[in-house]
Scaffold this motif. Sequence first.
Motif, mmCIF file in Angstrom:
data_model
loop_
_atom_site.group_PDB
_atom_site.id
_atom_site.type_symbol
_atom_site.label_atom_id
_atom_site.label_comp_id
_atom_site.label_asym_id
_atom_site.label_seq_id
_atom_site.Cartn_x
_atom_site.Cartn_y
_atom_site.Cartn_z
ATOM 1 N N GLU A 1 -32.058 20.956 3.121
ATOM 2 C CA GLU A 1 -32.074 19.703 2.503
ATOM 3 C C GLU A 1 -33.194 19.414 1.780
ATOM 4 N N ILE A 2 -32.770 19.017 0.470
ATOM 5 C CA ILE A 2 -34.044 18.891 -0.423
ATOM 6 C C ILE A 2 -33.921 17.514 -1.156
ATOM 7 N N GLU A 3 -35.431 16.857 -1.189
ATOM 8 C CA GLU A 3 -35.303 15.749 -2.230
ATOM 9 C C GLU A 3 -36.029 15.941 -3.279
ATOM 10 N N LEU A 4 -35.775 15.699 -4.566
ATOM 11 C CA LEU A 4 -36.459 15.870 -5.700
ATOM 12 C C LEU A 4 -37.410 14.700 -5.985
ATOM 13 N N LEU B 1 -26.956 14.407 -7.819
ATOM 14 C CA LEU B 1 -27.270 13.964 -9.133
ATOM 15 C C LEU B 1 -26.149 13.457 -10.074
ATOM 16 N N PRO B 2 -26.252 12.560 -10.610
ATOM 17 C CA PRO B 2 -27.467 11.959 -10.987
ATOM 18 C C PRO B 2 -27.632 10.562 -10.234
ATOM 19 N N THR B 3 -26.964 10.363 -9.202
ATOM 20 C CA THR B 3 -27.097 9.050 -8.707
ATOM 21 C C THR B 3 -28.135 9.079 -7.569
ATOM 22 N N SER B 4 -28.547 10.292 -7.095
ATOM 23 C CA SER B 4 -29.428 10.468 -6.006
ATOM 24 C C SER B 4 -30.222 11.709 -6.022
ATOM 25 N N PRO B 5 -31.431 12.031 -5.848
ATOM 26 C CA PRO B 5 -32.281 13.265 -6.040
ATOM 27 C C PRO B 5 -31.979 14.085 -4.858
ATOM 28 N N ARG B 6 -31.061 14.042 -4.031
ATOM 29 C CA ARG B 6 -30.729 14.944 -2.840
ATOM 30 C C ARG B 6 -29.907 16.359 -3.053
ATOM 31 N N LEU B 7 -30.425 17.296 -2.620
ATOM 32 C CA LEU B 7 -29.545 18.450 -2.821
ATOM 33 C C LEU B 7 -29.475 19.058 -1.450
ATOM 34 N N THR B 8 -28.408 19.959 -1.331
ATOM 35 C CA THR B 8 -28.623 20.925 0.085
ATOM 36 C C THR B 8 -28.498 22.336 -0.591
ATOM 37 N N VAL B 9 -29.095 23.348 -0.108
ATOM 38 C CA VAL B 9 -29.013 24.592 -1.001
ATOM 39 C C VAL B 9 -28.990 25.678 0.356
ATOM 40 N N ALA C 1 -40.601 18.229 -5.237
ATOM 41 C CA ALA C 1 -39.520 18.304 -4.253
ATOM 42 C C ALA C 1 -40.098 18.586 -2.834
ATOM 43 N N HIS C 2 -39.350 18.193 -1.951
ATOM 44 C CA HIS C 2 -39.711 18.536 -0.236
ATOM 45 C C HIS C 2 -38.588 18.605 0.283
#
Length: 250
Positions: free
Chosen positions: A90-93, A177-185, A210-211
């Motif tokens: 889980e990553i936040e840009l 995206l584009p509403t929140s900078p959160r991703l799951t990879v 990112a972190h």
Amino acid sequence: MTDHLSTHLRPDYPFEEGLVLPIDKPLGWTSTDVVRKVRTLMRRLGHRKIKVGHAGTLDPLATGVLLICVGRATKQVDTLQAEEKEYLAEIELGATTPSYDLEHPVDTRYPWAHITRAEVERILSGFIGEQEQEPPVYSAKKLEGRRAYEYAREGEEVNMRRAVINIYSTRLETCELPTSPRLTVRILCSKGTYIRAFARDLGRKLSSGAHLTGLRRTRSGGFQVEHCLSLETLQAKLSPPAPTVETNPV
């Protein structure tokens, strides 16, 4: 393996002969904490000198597959540790921390509104293959006999040596995206890959920061997280049965 454990794991199991325990490491525990817990359980069963080790460190803020080797299985540690690993990150840009995860608070914020899902997927595909990765300063890597994080905590400048790793595949599982900078990879990679450093590099390649906000190891070699034992389940299986209290018939 799990079916075998569920059926045969009990207090009188011949642990000295060797056993690999796939544990779902809980949040906040170090890998060494889990080893100590298993060693304590072994001692309670009378195995006071039995060897216990782990095959592949997980950070305290990570959860998931941690292979604990008991008895003769400790000879397999290097082999098990060398196998490929799969993670769900889980990553936040748009923000960085000194440790590249939530161990430390955010130190710098960056623009992220310019980032699109298509751009993230393009950058992720560029990570695939053999490459050099700079480990995090806040890591257990040894430099001149000391852990890197010891230097970092003292505020000393540290030059981390790059290590050769291999990323076999990446897949964008969720993207807000584009509403929140959160991703799951989802990442499939070689031994020695730091997913915190992966998050750092992803942010840089996206002209942002990112972190990690969460990390779960979902597979290590042939061991999958859905087949792992929780520490609570392990303790229940290795607890000696309560003594039977006989009552005199009336």
